[in-house]
Scaffold this motif. Structure first.
Motif, PDB file in Angstrom:
ATOM      1  N   LEU A  16       0.833  -1.193   0.000  1.00  0.00           N
ATOM      2  CA  LEU A  16       0.000   0.000   0.000  1.00  0.00           C
ATOM      3  C   LEU A  16       0.872   1.249   0.000  1.00  0.00           C
ATOM      4  O   LEU A  16       0.622   2.185  -0.757  1.00  0.00           O
ATOM      5  CB  LEU A  16      -0.933   0.001   1.212  1.00  0.00           C
ATOM      6  CG  LEU A  16      -1.850   1.206   1.350  1.00  0.00           C
ATOM      7  CD1 LEU A  16      -2.729   1.366   0.126  1.00  0.00           C
ATOM      8  CD2 LEU A  16      -2.677   1.084   2.614  1.00  0.00           C
ATOM      9  N   ARG A  17       1.890   1.261   0.808  1.00  0.00           N
ATOM     10  CA  ARG A  17       2.794   2.412   0.854  1.00  0.00           C
ATOM     11  C   ARG A  17       3.452   2.650  -0.494  1.00  0.00           C
ATOM     12  O   ARG A  17       3.570   3.785  -0.947  1.00  0.00           O
ATOM     13  CB  ARG A  17       3.862   2.209   1.923  1.00  0.00           C
ATOM     14  CG  ARG A  17       3.323   2.382   3.308  1.00  0.00           C
ATOM     15  CD  ARG A  17       4.361   2.006   4.326  1.00  0.00           C
ATOM     16  NE  ARG A  17       4.159   2.858   5.461  1.00  0.00           N
ATOM     17  CZ  ARG A  17       5.127   3.426   6.156  1.00  0.00           C
ATOM     18  NH1 ARG A  17       6.364   3.224   5.863  1.00  0.00           N
ATOM     19  NH2 ARG A  17       4.845   4.186   7.170  1.00  0.00           N
ATOM     20  N   GLU A  18       3.865   1.568  -1.151  1.00  0.00           N
ATOM     21  CA  GLU A  18       4.488   1.710  -2.462  1.00  0.00           C
ATOM     22  C   GLU A  18       3.485   2.284  -3.465  1.00  0.00           C
ATOM     23  O   GLU A  18       3.823   3.168  -4.252  1.00  0.00           O
ATOM     24  CB  GLU A  18       5.005   0.360  -2.960  1.00  0.00           C
ATOM     25  CG  GLU A  18       5.761   0.458  -4.261  1.00  0.00           C
ATOM     26  CD  GLU A  18       6.355  -0.863  -4.694  1.00  0.00           C
ATOM     27  OE1 GLU A  18       6.648  -0.990  -5.892  1.00  0.00           O
ATOM     28  OE2 GLU A  18       6.523  -1.771  -3.858  1.00  0.00           O
ATOM     29  N   SER A  19       2.254   1.809  -3.436  1.00  0.00           N
ATOM     30  CA  SER A  19       1.211   2.320  -4.330  1.00  0.00           C
ATOM     31  C   SER A  19       0.947   3.805  -4.099  1.00  0.00           C
ATOM     32  O   SER A  19       0.560   4.527  -5.017  1.00  0.00           O
ATOM     33  CB  SER A  19      -0.099   1.558  -4.124  1.00  0.00           C
ATOM     34  OG  SER A  19       0.046   0.216  -4.462  1.00  0.00           O
ATOM     35  N   LEU A  20       1.155   4.255  -2.875  1.00  0.00           N
ATOM     36  CA  LEU A  20       0.906   5.646  -2.507  1.00  0.00           C
ATOM     37  C   LEU A  20       2.172   6.496  -2.493  1.00  0.00           C
ATOM     38  O   LEU A  20       2.161   7.622  -2.016  1.00  0.00           O
ATOM     39  CB  LEU A  20       0.225   5.700  -1.135  1.00  0.00           C
ATOM     40  CG  LEU A  20      -1.207   5.198  -1.116  1.00  0.00           C
ATOM     41  CD1 LEU A  20      -1.682   4.990   0.314  1.00  0.00           C
ATOM     42  CD2 LEU A  20      -2.115   6.160  -1.849  1.00  0.00           C
ATOM     43  N   ASP A  21       3.278   5.944  -3.000  1.00  0.00           N
ATOM     44  CA  ASP A  21       4.559   6.661  -3.050  1.00  0.00           C
ATOM     45  C   ASP A  21       4.974   7.173  -1.670  1.00  0.00           C
ATOM     46  O   ASP A  21       5.481   8.277  -1.523  1.00  0.00           O
ATOM     47  CB  ASP A  21       4.479   7.815  -4.051  1.00  0.00           C
ATOM     48  CG  ASP A  21       5.843   8.381  -4.399  1.00  0.00           C
ATOM     49  OD1 ASP A  21       6.831   7.617  -4.363  1.00  0.00           O
ATOM     50  OD2 ASP A  21       5.928   9.593  -4.698  1.00  0.00           O
ATOM     51  N   ALA A  22       4.731   6.362  -0.652  1.00  0.00           N
ATOM     52  CA  ALA A  22       5.113   6.716   0.721  1.00  0.00           C
ATOM     53  C   ALA A  22       6.338   5.903   1.115  1.00  0.00           C
ATOM     54  O   ALA A  22       6.389   4.704   0.842  1.00  0.00           O
ATOM     55  CB  ALA A  22       3.966   6.432   1.676  1.00  0.00           C
ATOM     56  N   PRO A  23       7.321   6.523   1.736  1.00  0.00           N
ATOM     57  CA  PRO A  23       8.532   5.797   2.115  1.00  0.00           C
ATOM     58  C   PRO A  23       8.230   4.607   3.023  1.00  0.00           C
ATOM     59  O   PRO A  23       7.526   4.734   4.019  1.00  0.00           O
ATOM     60  CB  PRO A  23       9.367   6.839   2.865  1.00  0.00           C
ATOM     61  CG  PRO A  23       8.770   8.159   2.531  1.00  0.00           C
ATOM     62  CD  PRO A  23       7.342   7.914   2.163  1.00  0.00           C
ATOM     63  N   ALA A  24       8.761   3.466   2.671  1.00  0.00           N
ATOM     64  CA  ALA A  24       8.505   2.233   3.427  1.00  0.00           C
ATOM     65  C   ALA A  24       9.128   2.271   4.816  1.00  0.00           C
ATOM     66  O   ALA A  24       8.650   1.607   5.729  1.00  0.00           O
ATOM     67  CB  ALA A  24       9.022   1.032   2.649  1.00  0.00           C
ATOM     68  N   ASP A  25      10.189   3.053   4.992  1.00  0.00           N
ATOM     69  CA  ASP A  25      10.892   3.061   6.267  1.00  0.00           C
ATOM     70  C   ASP A  25      10.452   4.191   7.204  1.00  0.00           C
ATOM     71  O   ASP A  25      10.939   4.302   8.324  1.00  0.00           O
ATOM     72  CB  ASP A  25      12.397   3.145   6.035  1.00  0.00           C
ATOM     73  CG  ASP A  25      12.808   4.386   5.257  1.00  0.00           C
ATOM     74  OD1 ASP A  25      11.939   5.031   4.633  1.00  0.00           O
ATOM     75  OD2 ASP A  25      14.009   4.705   5.251  1.00  0.00           O
ATOM     76  N   ALA A  26       9.506   5.026   6.764  1.00  0.00           N
ATOM     77  CA  ALA A  26       9.048   6.134   7.606  1.00  0.00           C
ATOM     78  C   ALA A  26       7.981   5.647   8.587  1.00  0.00           C
ATOM     79  O   ALA A  26       7.189   4.766   8.266  1.00  0.00           O
ATOM     80  CB  ALA A  26       8.472   7.249   6.740  1.00  0.00           C
TER      81      ALA A  26
END
Length: 96
Positions: A16-26
């Protein structure tokens, strides 16, 4: 647990984070504003963002794309990406 919080697994889901361009490590927090009447989704999201550390991604779950929120986020220097799925809109919001 706050009944309007987005399930932690959604806020942390790497796909989901990848789909939303959100950093995976944040770090991530989530809010669910699907049942809130206007203007509560907008105000609640902005208030939540103000209280979060700068590196935290906020995942907002809404029953529609929060178009009225986008100008406010732009004014405040936030990046955001929205994904529509299963009759809802998920928006990841983070500081630039």
């Amino acid at each position: 647990m706050d009944p309007t919080a987005v399930e932690g697994t959604d806020a942390l889901d790497p796909d989901l984070r990848e789909s939303l361009d959100a950093p995976a490590d944040a770090p991530a927090e989530g809010i669910d504003v699907r049942d809130a009447p206007a203007p509560k989704p907008l105000t609640r999201t902005l208030e939540t963002l103000e209280s979060l550390p700068a590196e935290t991604v906020l995942l907002q779950r809404n029953d529609r794309v929060p178009v009225h929120l986008f100008d406010r986020l732009d004014e405040r220097g936030y990046r955001y990406e929205t994904l529509e799925r299963d009759g809802e809109a998920l928006t990841a919001i983070r500081r630039e």
